[in-house]
Design a protein around this motif. Structure first.
Motif, PDB file in Angstrom:
ATOM      1  N   ILE A   5      82.976  56.500  90.587  1.00  0.00           N
ATOM      2  CA  ILE A   5      81.523  56.613  90.465  1.00  0.00           C
ATOM      3  C   ILE A   5      81.067  55.990  89.144  1.00  0.00           C
ATOM      4  O   ILE A   5      80.080  56.399  88.551  1.00  0.00           O
ATOM      5  CB  ILE A   5      81.040  58.074  90.616  1.00  0.00           C
ATOM      6  CG1 ILE A   5      81.816  59.013  89.701  1.00  0.00           C
ATOM      7  CG2 ILE A   5      81.127  58.512  92.071  1.00  0.00           C
ATOM      8  CD1 ILE A   5      81.297  60.440  89.681  1.00  0.00           C
ATOM      9  N   SER A   6      81.806  54.976  88.730  1.00  0.00           N
ATOM     10  CA  SER A   6      81.454  54.249  87.511  1.00  0.00           C
ATOM     11  C   SER A   6      80.087  53.591  87.661  1.00  0.00           C
ATOM     12  O   SER A   6      79.727  53.111  88.737  1.00  0.00           O
ATOM     13  CB  SER A   6      82.494  53.158  87.241  1.00  0.00           C
ATOM     14  OG  SER A   6      83.762  53.707  87.033  1.00  0.00           O
ATOM     15  N   TYR A   7      79.349  53.594  86.581  1.00  0.00           N
ATOM     16  CA  TYR A   7      78.054  52.911  86.489  1.00  0.00           C
ATOM     17  C   TYR A   7      77.020  53.426  87.488  1.00  0.00           C
ATOM     18  O   TYR A   7      76.082  52.713  87.821  1.00  0.00           O
ATOM     19  CB  TYR A   7      78.240  51.387  86.598  1.00  0.00           C
ATOM     20  CG  TYR A   7      79.205  50.882  85.565  1.00  0.00           C
ATOM     21  CD1 TYR A   7      78.810  50.719  84.246  1.00  0.00           C
ATOM     22  CD2 TYR A   7      80.527  50.627  85.903  1.00  0.00           C
ATOM     23  CE1 TYR A   7      79.708  50.297  83.278  1.00  0.00           C
ATOM     24  CE2 TYR A   7      81.441  50.209  84.939  1.00  0.00           C
ATOM     25  CZ  TYR A   7      81.022  50.042  83.631  1.00  0.00           C
ATOM     26  OH  TYR A   7      81.915  49.628  82.687  1.00  0.00           O
ATOM     27  N   CYS A   8      77.176  54.644  87.950  1.00  0.00           N
ATOM     28  CA  CYS A   8      76.156  55.306  88.775  1.00  0.00           C
ATOM     29  C   CYS A   8      75.271  56.080  87.803  1.00  0.00           C
ATOM     30  O   CYS A   8      75.553  57.224  87.462  1.00  0.00           O
ATOM     31  CB  CYS A   8      76.803  56.228  89.812  1.00  0.00           C
ATOM     32  SG  CYS A   8      77.741  55.364  91.072  1.00  0.00           S
ATOM     33  N   ARG A   9      74.232  55.456  87.352  1.00  0.00           N
ATOM     34  CA  ARG A   9      73.451  55.962  86.231  1.00  0.00           C
ATOM     35  C   ARG A   9      72.572  57.178  86.538  1.00  0.00           C
ATOM     36  O   ARG A   9      71.992  57.756  85.632  1.00  0.00           O
ATOM     37  CB  ARG A   9      72.622  54.836  85.648  1.00  0.00           C
ATOM     38  CG  ARG A   9      73.495  53.817  84.949  1.00  0.00           C
ATOM     39  CD  ARG A   9      72.685  52.739  84.275  1.00  0.00           C
ATOM     40  NE  ARG A   9      73.407  51.959  83.307  1.00  0.00           N
ATOM     41  CZ  ARG A   9      74.423  51.139  83.542  1.00  0.00           C
ATOM     42  NH1 ARG A   9      74.900  51.042  84.758  1.00  0.00           N
ATOM     43  NH2 ARG A   9      74.984  50.431  82.586  1.00  0.00           N
ATOM     44  N   SER A  10      72.480  57.566  87.784  1.00  0.00           N
ATOM     45  CA  SER A  10      71.656  58.722  88.130  1.00  0.00           C
ATOM     46  C   SER A  10      72.454  60.015  88.201  1.00  0.00           C
ATOM     47  O   SER A  10      71.903  61.063  88.512  1.00  0.00           O
ATOM     48  CB  SER A  10      70.940  58.483  89.465  1.00  0.00           C
ATOM     49  OG  SER A  10      70.059  57.392  89.353  1.00  0.00           O
ATOM     50  N   LEU A  11      73.745  59.947  87.945  1.00  0.00           N
ATOM     51  CA  LEU A  11      74.577  61.146  87.986  1.00  0.00           C
ATOM     52  C   LEU A  11      74.487  61.912  86.672  1.00  0.00           C
ATOM     53  O   LEU A  11      74.329  61.323  85.610  1.00  0.00           O
ATOM     54  CB  LEU A  11      76.041  60.774  88.261  1.00  0.00           C
ATOM     55  CG  LEU A  11      76.311  60.109  89.604  1.00  0.00           C
ATOM     56  CD1 LEU A  11      77.792  59.757  89.727  1.00  0.00           C
ATOM     57  CD2 LEU A  11      75.880  61.005  90.750  1.00  0.00           C
ATOM     58  N   THR A  12      74.624  63.228  86.772  1.00  0.00           N
ATOM     59  CA  THR A  12      74.598  64.083  85.592  1.00  0.00           C
ATOM     60  C   THR A  12      75.809  65.017  85.627  1.00  0.00           C
ATOM     61  O   THR A  12      76.657  64.921  86.522  1.00  0.00           O
ATOM     62  CB  THR A  12      73.313  64.941  85.557  1.00  0.00           C
ATOM     63  OG1 THR A  12      73.384  65.920  86.606  1.00  0.00           O
ATOM     64  CG2 THR A  12      72.057  64.095  85.695  1.00  0.00           C
ATOM     65  N   SER A  13      75.839  65.946  84.718  1.00  0.00           N
ATOM     66  CA  SER A  13      76.914  66.933  84.678  1.00  0.00           C
ATOM     67  C   SER A  13      76.943  67.805  85.932  1.00  0.00           C
ATOM     68  O   SER A  13      77.978  68.380  86.257  1.00  0.00           O
ATOM     69  CB  SER A  13      76.787  67.807  83.428  1.00  0.00           C
ATOM     70  OG  SER A  13      77.053  67.027  82.292  1.00  0.00           O
TER      71      SER A  13
END
Length: 169
Positions: A48-56
């Motif tokens: 899930i590299s560079y999936c900028r909408s993911l959070t903790s």
């Protein structure tokens, strides 16, 4: 919407073992949760590299639902909270053989040190661009883990003395 249908698509995919969502900006916490709820028990390789909408929140879902994870790629997670990464490592680290954290700018020494105690099988580690990693962490990691591949480009806090010490063992 496209995001909702992406999450819904995972509901029928209950036997996925390897999933690469690298760079998909539509992948958010809801999509990640749908994926791991449907296939988490079978997933061994997750990028899930560079999936900028993911959070903790996504990291917590992965930790709770992916007990057999061997490969985890979180590169480009400059926005991912250090504690979220650490909790995931502590929860799922015992089976990890590959961990890519390139550009996880919030990664701390405490999280790096958790690798030593939580990831006894880790062979491939990417810490490039994790600017807060120190000499002490790097030496501890190299001395404690059975690494076969290590990428540490751009570690501004690491000195040549620690690299020499790490390589001497």
């Amino acid at each position: 919407t496209g995001i909702a249908s992406l999450g819904d698509s995972f509901l029928c995919m209950t036997a996925l073992q390897s999933v690469c969502l690298r760079g998909l900006h539509a992948v958010n916490d809801d999509v990640a949760r749908a994926l791991v709820l449907a296939s988490g028990r079978s997933i061994t390789d997750l990028d899930i590299s560079y999936c900028r909408s993911l959070t903790s929140r996504s990291l917590a879902s992965i930790a709770a639902h992916c007990p057999h994870l061997r490969v985890l790629k979180l590169s480009g997670g400059a926005h991912l909270a250090d504690l979220g990464i650490r909790n995931l490592i502590v929860s799922s680290g015992s089976s990890l053989t590959c961990l890519h954290l390139h550009g996880c700018l919030l990664l701390s020494d405490a999280t790096c040190m958790s690798l030593v105690g939580s990831c006894p099988e880790l062979q491939d580690l990417v810490l490039s661009g994790c600017t807060d990693v120190s000499d002490q962490s790097l030496v501890s990691i190299v001395q404690a883990l059975p690494l076969q591949s290590l990428a540490v480009a751009g570690l501004v806090e690491v000195t040549s003395a620690s690299v020499t010490a790490a390589l001497a063992d």
